[in-house]
Structures are given as C-alpha cells and as structure tokens.
Scaffold this motif. Structure first.
Motif, PDB file in Angstrom:
ATOM      1  N   ALA A  40     -35.802   7.575 -10.257  1.00  0.00           N
ATOM      2  CA  ALA A  40     -34.923   8.147  -9.224  1.00  0.00           C
ATOM      3  C   ALA A  40     -34.081   9.289  -9.763  1.00  0.00           C
ATOM      4  CB  ALA A  40     -34.026   7.062  -8.639  1.00  0.00           C
ATOM      5  N   GLY A  41     -33.670   9.190 -11.034  1.00  0.00           N
ATOM      6  CA  GLY A  41     -32.858  10.250 -11.632  1.00  0.00           C
ATOM      7  C   GLY A  41     -33.539  11.601 -11.603  1.00  0.00           C
ATOM      8  N   VAL A  42     -34.841  11.617 -11.714  1.00  0.00           N
ATOM      9  CA  VAL A  42     -35.600  12.875 -11.645  1.00  0.00           C
ATOM     10  C   VAL A  42     -35.483  13.468 -10.252  1.00  0.00           C
ATOM     11  CG1 VAL A  42     -37.907  13.893 -11.801  1.00  0.00           C
ATOM     12  CG2 VAL A  42     -37.185  12.184 -13.479  1.00  0.00           C
ATOM     13  N   GLY A  43     -35.483  12.608  -9.242  1.00  0.00           N
ATOM     14  CA  GLY A  43     -35.335  13.082  -7.867  1.00  0.00           C
ATOM     15  C   GLY A  43     -34.006  13.768  -7.636  1.00  0.00           C
ATOM     16  N   TYR A  44     -32.940  13.152  -8.138  1.00  0.00           N
ATOM     17  CA  TYR A  44     -31.614  13.748  -7.973  1.00  0.00           C
ATOM     18  C   TYR A  44     -31.491  15.040  -8.779  1.00  0.00           C
ATOM     19  CZ  TYR A  44     -30.552   9.205  -5.967  1.00  0.00           C
ATOM     20  OH  TYR A  44     -30.563   8.070  -5.202  1.00  0.00           O
TER      21      TYR A  44
END
Length: 194
Positions: A10-14
C-alpha cells in the motif's frame, strides 16, 4: 491492474499518488488528478484508506504548487522579464497584465484553478511569475489543495463503491450507457444556455 499498482504494498500506492499529484501541481503534464480518482476508487474497494488518500493528495498538491511558485518566481520570471531577446514587448505586456490580474484575482485563481485541468498545473507558476505575495498564495493554495483533494477523492470513493454495487446488476454496458446519456444531456443543456 490499478489495484496491483496502488496496493502491493500500500505504501507504494501512496508514494505514487504523492509523486503524480505533486508533479502535476509543480507544473509537469502528468495525470495527477487521474491518480487521485483511481486512488479514491481503490479506497472504495478496500485497497487504500480514503483518509490517507485525501491527506497524501492534499499534501502533494500543496508542496507541488509551492515548488511551481518558486520556479515561476525565480526562473520563469527572469526569462520573461529579460530586457533582450525575442518578443521583448510582448513578454513585458504579459508580465504587466498578469501582475494586475493576480493582484485582483490571484486568490480565486489559485483556489478554483485546482479543479480546472490546464490551470491546475500552471496557476502556481503564473502566481510566481506575476509576483503574487507568497503568504496569499500559500493560504489559497492550502485551502484549494485540501478542498480539491477531499472533493475529488470522496466523489471517486462514493462513485467507486456505487459502481461496484450497480455493475453486477446492470452490467458494464448499462453503466456506460448511463454515463453517455448523462454527458449528452449535460452538453445539450450547456449548449442551450449559450
């Protein structure tokens, strides 16, 4: 595919959302708003947190616009105000008229420009070029960035969850038909008003 890009991890998405929105706000012609819409839809599907999507996009918009403002004030202003080179008089007129415009309408332009595609990635540069006071720019930029990120993300979130509920019953073709009819009616009404 978008879910894979934004949610694993998810961190990559943000981070991708921050870079795309921030880059567009700084003046790059990249799909920042499209990334925000995609992130809102992904949040409605449970892949991202809508609160973090809004926070990330708002911060990116504010930071990106400030970068654009500085680039406009320090770099583009020097090029436009140069006393030599091609189109000296036209460049001087552009700067002079722009300064008068930003004195009267700078706050509105920076705030509402967030929702207008071309203005979204050029307003910060133009505010810098035309020497809009930084404190005024920073205030309207922050208010606009938060309002834009919230409104676009929440709209995508709501429509995303609605689409996931409706599509199984009417099918993708039905949803496309409704969108086409809605756009046609909107364009027809707009044309009638003119």
């Amino acid at each position: 595919m978008l879910a894979a890009i934004f949610s694993v991890p998810a961190g990559v998405g943000y981070l991708a959302l921050f870079l795309l929105v921030g880059g567009e706000s700084a003046g790059l012609v990249i799909p920042g708003e499209t990334a925000l819409i995609a992130a809102g839809v992904l949040a409605s599907a449970g892949h991202l947190s809508i609160e973090l999507v809004i926070l990330t996009a708002a911060c990116a918009a504010i930071v990106g616009d400030n970068v654009g403002y500085v680039l406009g004030r320090k770099g583009a202003r020097a090029v436009l105000a140069a006393p030599r080179g091609p189109f000296v008089r036209r460049r001087a007129d552009f700067v002079e008229r722009g300064e008068a415009f930003f004195r009267r309408h700078g706050g509105k332009t920076v705030f509402f420009g967030r929702w207008v595609p071309v203005v979204r990635f050029s307003a910060a540069w133009l505010a810098g070029v035309h020497k809009m006071a930084w404190w005024r720019f920073a205030l309207w930029n922050a208010l606009g960035g938060v309002a834009w990120a919230t409104s676009v993300a929440v709209a995508a979130y709501v429509l995303g969850s609605a689409a996931s509920t409706i599509v199984p019953y009417v099918g993708a073709a039905g949803v496309v038909a409704v969108v086409i009819v809605a756009v046609t009616v909107y364009l027809w009404r707009r044309r009638r008003k003119r």
